[in-house]
Write a protein that holds these residues in place. Structure first.
Motif, PDB file in Angstrom:
ATOM      1  N   MET A 109      17.214  -2.972  -5.402  1.00  0.00           N
ATOM      2  CA  MET A 109      16.876  -1.895  -4.369  1.00  0.00           C
ATOM      3  C   MET A 109      15.397  -1.510  -4.807  1.00  0.00           C
ATOM      4  N   GLY A 110      14.669  -0.917  -3.709  1.00  0.00           N
ATOM      5  CA  GLY A 110      13.435  -0.439  -3.873  1.00  0.00           C
ATOM      6  C   GLY A 110      13.285   1.118  -4.680  1.00  0.00           C
ATOM      7  N   ASN A 111      12.465   1.264  -5.589  1.00  0.00           N
ATOM      8  CA  ASN A 111      12.344   2.350  -6.241  1.00  0.00           C
ATOM      9  C   ASN A 111      11.888   3.463  -5.434  1.00  0.00           C
ATOM     10  N   SER A 112      12.367   4.582  -5.851  1.00  0.00           N
ATOM     11  CA  SER A 112      11.618   5.873  -4.947  1.00  0.00           C
ATOM     12  C   SER A 112      10.323   6.072  -4.918  1.00  0.00           C
ATOM     13  N   ALA A 113       9.782   6.371  -3.945  1.00  0.00           N
ATOM     14  CA  ALA A 113       8.295   6.518  -3.642  1.00  0.00           C
ATOM     15  C   ALA A 113       7.718   7.733  -4.656  1.00  0.00           C
ATOM     16  N   SER A 114       6.529   7.542  -5.060  1.00  0.00           N
ATOM     17  CA  SER A 114       6.118   8.610  -5.364  1.00  0.00           C
ATOM     18  C   SER A 114       5.557   9.805  -4.748  1.00  0.00           C
ATOM     19  N   VAL A 119      10.947   7.581   6.226  1.00  0.00           N
ATOM     20  CA  VAL A 119      11.257   8.094   4.947  1.00  0.00           C
ATOM     21  C   VAL A 119      12.672   8.184   4.759  1.00  0.00           C
ATOM     22  N   PHE A 120      13.432   7.481   4.101  1.00  0.00           N
ATOM     23  CA  PHE A 120      14.907   7.468   3.826  1.00  0.00           C
ATOM     24  C   PHE A 120      15.128   8.325   2.597  1.00  0.00           C
ATOM     25  N   CYS A 121      16.199   9.158   2.711  1.00  0.00           N
ATOM     26  CA  CYS A 121      16.554   9.844   1.577  1.00  0.00           C
ATOM     27  C   CYS A 121      18.204   9.964   1.236  1.00  0.00           C
ATOM     28  N   THR A 179      16.256   1.604   2.789  1.00  0.00           N
ATOM     29  CA  THR A 179      14.898   0.805   2.870  1.00  0.00           C
ATOM     30  C   THR A 179      14.738  -0.521   2.942  1.00  0.00           C
ATOM     31  N   ASP A 180      15.619  -1.189   2.118  1.00  0.00           N
ATOM     32  CA  ASP A 180      15.632  -2.556   2.143  1.00  0.00           C
ATOM     33  C   ASP A 180      16.200  -3.122   3.463  1.00  0.00           C
ATOM     34  N   GLU A 191       5.733   1.265   8.465  1.00  0.00           N
ATOM     35  CA  GLU A 191       6.216   1.454   6.925  1.00  0.00           C
ATOM     36  C   GLU A 191       7.346   2.165   6.778  1.00  0.00           C
ATOM     37  N   VAL A 192       8.118   1.820   5.793  1.00  0.00           N
ATOM     38  CA  VAL A 192       9.381   2.403   5.315  1.00  0.00           C
ATOM     39  C   VAL A 192       9.361   2.759   3.964  1.00  0.00           C
ATOM     40  N   ILE A 193       9.936   3.832   3.639  1.00  0.00           N
ATOM     41  CA  ILE A 193       9.856   4.221   2.084  1.00  0.00           C
ATOM     42  C   ILE A 193      11.049   4.868   1.869  1.00  0.00           C
ATOM     43  N   ASN A 194      11.344   4.643   0.481  1.00  0.00           N
ATOM     44  CA  ASN A 194      12.555   5.342  -0.130  1.00  0.00           C
ATOM     45  C   ASN A 194      12.144   6.478  -0.571  1.00  0.00           C
ATOM     46  N   GLY A 195      12.380   7.621  -0.139  1.00  0.00           N
ATOM     47  CA  GLY A 195      12.076   8.988  -0.507  1.00  0.00           C
ATOM     48  C   GLY A 195      13.082   9.239  -1.800  1.00  0.00           C
ATOM     49  N   GLY A 196      14.128   8.697  -2.232  1.00  0.00           N
ATOM     50  CA  GLY A 196      14.939   9.084  -3.108  1.00  0.00           C
ATOM     51  C   GLY A 196      15.865  10.106  -2.649  1.00  0.00           C
ATOM     52  N   PRO A 197      16.203  11.023  -3.731  1.00  0.00           N
ATOM     53  CA  PRO A 197      17.105  12.257  -3.559  1.00  0.00           C
ATOM     54  C   PRO A 197      16.482  13.066  -2.323  1.00  0.00           C
ATOM     55  N   TRP A 198      17.090  13.652  -1.636  1.00  0.00           N
ATOM     56  CA  TRP A 198      16.513  14.372  -0.431  1.00  0.00           C
ATOM     57  C   TRP A 198      15.768  15.770  -0.953  1.00  0.00           C
TER      58      TRP A 198
END
Length: 100
Positions: free
Chosen positions: A1-6, A60-62, A73-74, A83-90
């Motif tokens: 799984m992709g890491n969360s975005a900065s 941006v997914f969270c 994201t994957d 562009e698709v981004i793993n935003g991590g926790p909401w």
């Protein structure tokens, strides 16, 4: 799984009008979510890909911890042209939204 975005990546995407998609359950979403987010639970996300594609904007997914948003994201990377981004926790996404 992709890491969360900065924070910088999230901020850049949100400035481009990114759509925030929370992939938690409706009950979790009702308990709190990032401002402007839509709730497309992970289990039904595949049926929403055409809707997301039509926006033409970054997505941006969270979720709660970053696991489900990583899966989303994957999944989306193989389907969406934008562009698709793993935003991590909401809450992380909300921090960036609040600082804009």
């Amino acid at each position: 799984m992709g890491n969360s975005a900065s924070g910088e990546e999230l901020s850049a995407a949100l400035k481009q009008g990114a759509m925030i998609v929370d992939v938690r359950s409706p009950g979790e979403f009702a308990g709190g979510h990032a401002t402007g987010a839509v709730n497309y639970p992970l289990g039904g996300l595949a049926s929403k890909m055409d809707t997301l594609k039509q926006t033409g904007k970054p997505v941006v997914f969270c979720c709660a911890s970053g696991g489900r948003s990583g899966s989303a994201t994957d999944m989306a990377k193989g389907v969406l042209p934008q562009e698709v981004i793993n935003g991590g926790p909401w809450q992380n996404v909300q921090k960036v939204v609040s600082s804009m």
